[in-house]
Design a protein around this motif. Sequence first.
Motif, PDB file in Angstrom:
ATOM      1  N   ILE A 132       2.926   2.759   3.080  1.00  0.00           N
ATOM      2  CA  ILE A 132       2.824   1.782   4.044  1.00  0.00           C
ATOM      3  C   ILE A 132       3.657   1.186   3.802  1.00  0.00           C
ATOM      4  O   ILE A 132       4.017   0.779   2.841  1.00  0.00           O
ATOM      5  N   ASN A 137      -7.349  -5.870   2.148  1.00  0.00           N
ATOM      6  CA  ASN A 137      -7.602  -5.354   4.440  1.00  0.00           C
ATOM      7  C   ASN A 137      -8.597  -6.212   4.973  1.00  0.00           C
ATOM      8  O   ASN A 137      -8.790  -6.451   6.004  1.00  0.00           O
ATOM      9  N   ARG A 177       0.885  -1.220   0.281  1.00  0.00           N
ATOM     10  CA  ARG A 177       0.056   0.056   0.332  1.00  0.00           C
ATOM     11  C   ARG A 177       1.043   1.811  -0.383  1.00  0.00           C
ATOM     12  O   ARG A 177       2.188   1.032   1.190  1.00  0.00           O
ATOM     13  N   ALA A 189     -14.061  -7.541   9.912  1.00  0.00           N
ATOM     14  CA  ALA A 189     -12.558  -6.895   9.654  1.00  0.00           C
ATOM     15  C   ALA A 189     -12.767  -5.451   8.766  1.00  0.00           C
ATOM     16  O   ALA A 189     -11.970  -4.719   8.561  1.00  0.00           O
ATOM     17  N   SER A 244      -4.183  -9.681   7.750  1.00  0.00           N
ATOM     18  CA  SER A 244      -4.525  -9.460   9.192  1.00  0.00           C
ATOM     19  C   SER A 244      -5.481 -10.363  10.809  1.00  0.00           C
ATOM     20  O   SER A 244      -4.368 -10.211  12.194  1.00  0.00           O
ATOM     21  N   LEU A 245      -5.926 -11.639  10.030  1.00  0.00           N
ATOM     22  CA  LEU A 245      -6.613 -11.906  11.492  1.00  0.00           C
ATOM     23  C   LEU A 245      -5.858 -13.580  11.549  1.00  0.00           C
ATOM     24  O   LEU A 245      -6.287 -13.711  10.135  1.00  0.00           O
ATOM     25  N   TRP A 274      -5.425  -2.437  -1.605  1.00  0.00           N
ATOM     26  CA  TRP A 274      -4.560  -3.151  -0.303  1.00  0.00           C
ATOM     27  C   TRP A 274      -6.058  -2.225   0.600  1.00  0.00           C
ATOM     28  O   TRP A 274      -5.534  -4.016   1.799  1.00  0.00           O
ATOM     29  N   GLN A 324     -10.270   3.062   8.103  1.00  0.00           N
ATOM     30  CA  GLN A 324      -9.531   2.087   6.711  1.00  0.00           C
ATOM     31  C   GLN A 324      -9.112   1.926   5.841  1.00  0.00           C
ATOM     32  O   GLN A 324      -8.577   1.307   4.946  1.00  0.00           O
ATOM     33  N   GLY A 333     -10.301  -8.745   6.321  1.00  0.00           N
ATOM     34  CA  GLY A 333      -9.179  -9.605   7.247  1.00  0.00           C
ATOM     35  C   GLY A 333      -8.241 -10.476   6.629  1.00  0.00           C
ATOM     36  O   GLY A 333      -7.371 -11.184   7.201  1.00  0.00           O
TER      37      GLY A 333
HETATM   38  C1  LIG Z   1      -6.123  -3.678   8.562  1.00  0.00           C
HETATM   39  O1  LIG Z   1      -7.674  -4.333   8.434  1.00  0.00           O
HETATM   40  C2  LIG Z   1      -7.364  -4.371  10.190  1.00  0.00           C
HETATM   41  C3  LIG Z   1      -8.215  -5.558  10.939  1.00  0.00           C
HETATM   42  O2  LIG Z   1      -8.337  -6.469  10.044  1.00  0.00           O
HETATM   43  C4  LIG Z   1      -7.261  -3.168  10.829  1.00  0.00           C
HETATM   44  O3  LIG Z   1      -7.464  -3.513  12.037  1.00  0.00           O
HETATM   45  C5  LIG Z   1      -6.172  -2.200  10.070  1.00  0.00           C
HETATM   46  O4  LIG Z   1      -6.401  -1.334  10.842  1.00  0.00           O
HETATM   47  C6  LIG Z   1      -5.921  -2.661   8.724  1.00  0.00           C
HETATM   48  N1  LIG Z   1      -4.924  -1.357   8.303  1.00  0.00           N
HETATM   49  C7  LIG Z   1      -5.390  -0.478   7.682  1.00  0.00           C
HETATM   50  C8  LIG Z   1      -3.850   0.452   7.728  1.00  0.00           C
HETATM   51  O5  LIG Z   1      -6.240  -0.331   7.947  1.00  0.00           O
END
Ligand SMILES: *[C@@H]1O[C@H](CO)[C@@H](O)[C@H](O)[C@H]1NC(C)=O
Length: 553
Positions: A26, A348, A23, A364, A354-355, A344, A288, A351
């Motif tokens: 990031i 994300n 991303r 998510a 990250s999950l 991206w 997000q 999920g």
């Molecule tokens: C990515 O998704 C998670 C939830 O799964 C969230 O907590 C997190 O903030 C997100 N990251 C970004 C950079 O948006």
Amino acid sequence: MFSMAQSLAFLLSITCSVATPTRRGISTISGGPWGNGCLWQNGTCENEGGYWFTQMEGVLDTMQSDYWNGSYWPTTIQWIGAVLDTLLVSSDRSLTNALIEYNGNVPGTKSSASQIQSEIHKYFLETEAYYGNEDTNQIFDAAYDDAQWVVLEWLEALKFIKSYDAYFKSSYGQNDTARFAHRAHIFYNIVQKQFDTSLCGGGLTWNPALATYKNSITNELFVSSSIGMYLYFPGDNNTDPYPSPTYRTATNKTLPPLPPLTAHDPLLLDNAKREWAWFKSQPFKNAQGLIIDGFHLSPNQTTCDQPNDMVYTYNQGVMLSGLRQLWEATGDTSYLEDAYEQIWSTINATGWYSLRRNDSDAWAGLGRNGVMEDYCDAPASCSQDAQMFKGIFFHHLDWFCEPLPTIAALVPDLTYTASNALASDHASRCKSYIPWVEHNAHAALATRNGSNIIGGWWGAAYANVSASSAQPSYAHAPPGQDPWNDPSVLRQSPWVCKGQNGCKSGRSTRGAGSRPPVVQNDTRTVQTEGSGLGVVKAASDLTLKRPPTYPSA
Ligand SMILES: *[C@@H]1O[C@H](CO)[C@@H](O)[C@H](O)[C@H]1NC(C)=O
Ligand SMILES: *[C@@H]1O[C@H](CO)[C@@H](O)[C@H](O)[C@H]1NC(C)=O
Ligand SMILES: *[C@@H]1O[C@H](CO)[C@@H](O)[C@H](O)[C@H]1NC(C)=O
Ligand SMILES: *[C@@H]1O[C@H](CO)[C@@H](O)[C@H](O)[C@H]1NC(C)=O
Ligand SMILES: *[C@@H]1O[C@H](CO)[C@@H](O)[C@H](O)[C@H]1NC(C)=O
Ligand SMILES: *[C@@H]1O[C@H](CO)[C@@H](O)[C@H](O)[C@H]1NC(C)=O
Ligand SMILES: *[C@@H]1O[C@H](CO)[C@@H](O)[C@H](O)[C@H]1NC(C)=O
Ligand SMILES: *[C@@H]1O[C@H](CO)[C@@H](O)[C@H](O)[C@H]1NC(C)=O
Ligand SMILES: *[C@@H]1O[C@H](CO)[C@@H](O)[C@H](O)[C@H]1NC(C)=O
Ligand SMILES: *[C@@H]1O[C@H](CO)[C@@H](O)[C@H](O)[C@H]1NC(C)=O
Ligand SMILES: *[C@@H]1O[C@H](CO)[C@@H](O)[C@H](O)[C@H]1NC(C)=O
């Protein structure tokens, strides 16, 4: 007119390991706890292109056998008909690509050139039939998003004709070009001059019959339809302004002649550029990075001060095709960067990065367990509209990921040619989306019932439940208002038109239907099948070779 002819006439063979999506701004985030592999439940899945190609043929066949009645899709409303036809003719482009790149013999399939040819012709006849049966009168007086689905529909058909005929050196479908172009023109004309800087500094309102609502879908569509018209519209001098011969008697309205519009009119490029510049200037993204539904204005305000924080899947997708085409027209890679960032954030929010997997409560933002969901999917409370949204997202992602053209000699002067490095970077980023797209395509297919109809809640498998009935316990409260699922709100504040900011009551308020009522608990419909086609087509296109798309000179 520019030409950036730096590339030589050879194609770079792309070698890349499984790239990790990045991303912008990031640092690179790896595949997270799930790794980078192709994941579906037990951690493996087919990723040979031929597998998905066969699945795409099957899902398309089911959609048309079960829901197309020889004239149209009788259970759906008009804007969705336009989207289904877009998916149909876009699938015809995918089938054509299998002829171009594999001579019809896609590895791992039983396909043959003659069989694919006959599928192409069967489906194109259906698109031609839909041209005659589309209820253009109804959608003509609908909202500004509705009109633009029709523009994208017929531009897609024009692209199919071009690519098919370029390959076969034929004139197949050429006798449709003028009438398809005329319809795209009539519907683009509705929005052509509707970018309005007096409120919120710019943008289009959703529906001129309602109080101003500058929403993301209408404005993302304006990027995509404007730049698509700039690149792919062949020009139209037919001044007949009526969407159909019956319009005048049906409405008693007399319309002024339609002004001719030339191919590559600079106004179209300007519309797309200023629309995207405005869109980026407004706080459409939530924390997000997801695009929210839109903005109302408080009484006597001229700024977009009342966000509707609702997020929908399609709002994350429609600008992607617009951004890709803005790159084609300007060579400005910041448009591609904006799209990578949006993709991206969207992945994300399912999920994926990250999950933990296998946790059906791990919401998510736009799904869970790496599977895309709209809020209404699990409780089976989606309107027809929302049942279509995921397929729209994947269609525009698919289009965004078409290879960038590198061979200057093939690309007309008004567009740019990618350096080999840029084309390779785009290809490897798109390749990095494949495991996630496949994961979603598997999830969609897993919802099929005994008649092969795909369900609405793709996440059902992770909860070990059926997608065929409502699962209220897996519902998640939406973050904002949901103005789509309850038509009654359109007659109330803040929607109702009392002449605020020039809105004109009396126009259809939710034009693209006379819609059949929401059938609660029937989560298998032509819309859910169409959304399934969107994701499976994307999986097929992303895993097979396909030629770059560019307008012909
Ligand atoms: C990515 O998704 C998670 C939830 O799964 C969230 O907590 C997190 O903030 C997100 N990251 C970004 C950079 O948006
Ligand atoms: C698990 O993997 C095996 C072998 O790769 C495959 O045959 C099977 O279908 C997979 N199961 C699921 C639920 O994906
Ligand atoms: C398709 O369905 C519509 C609406 O039910 C009907 O009017 C039309 O005649 C049907 N067309 C065909 C070819 O069956
Ligand atoms: C276009 O030509 C084909 C035959 O080549 C014919 O079947 C079709 O009806 C024609 N379409 C129109 C709109 O004339
Ligand atoms: C429209 O008319 C102009 C001027 O006569 C001509 O150059 C152009 O080719 C026409 N376009 C189409 C699509 O017929
Ligand atoms: C059109 O005008 C005629 C004659 O004035 C009238 O009978 C008819 O109801 C009108 N139709 C509509 C759709 O307003
Ligand atoms: C909006 O402006 C009008 C005219 O200036 C005024 O009468 C009205 O009270 C204002 N409404 C609000 C909510 O401020
Ligand atoms: C999913 O989680 C449940 C309970 O936490 C566990 O019993 C099951 O084996 C898991 N399934 C997979 C495919 O990991
Ligand atoms: C599958 O779903 C469709 C749509 O709800 C339904 O008509 C059909 O009967 C179902 N098939 C089976 C075998 O349940
Ligand atoms: C889902 O069902 C399968 C087979 O019945 C079982 O092995 C698995 O543990 C179940 N997973 C969950 C999350 O309940
Ligand atoms: C949908 O299914 C749920 C649970 O099976 C049931 O409680 C509800 O009444 C059904 N709704 C409709 C409209 O049939």
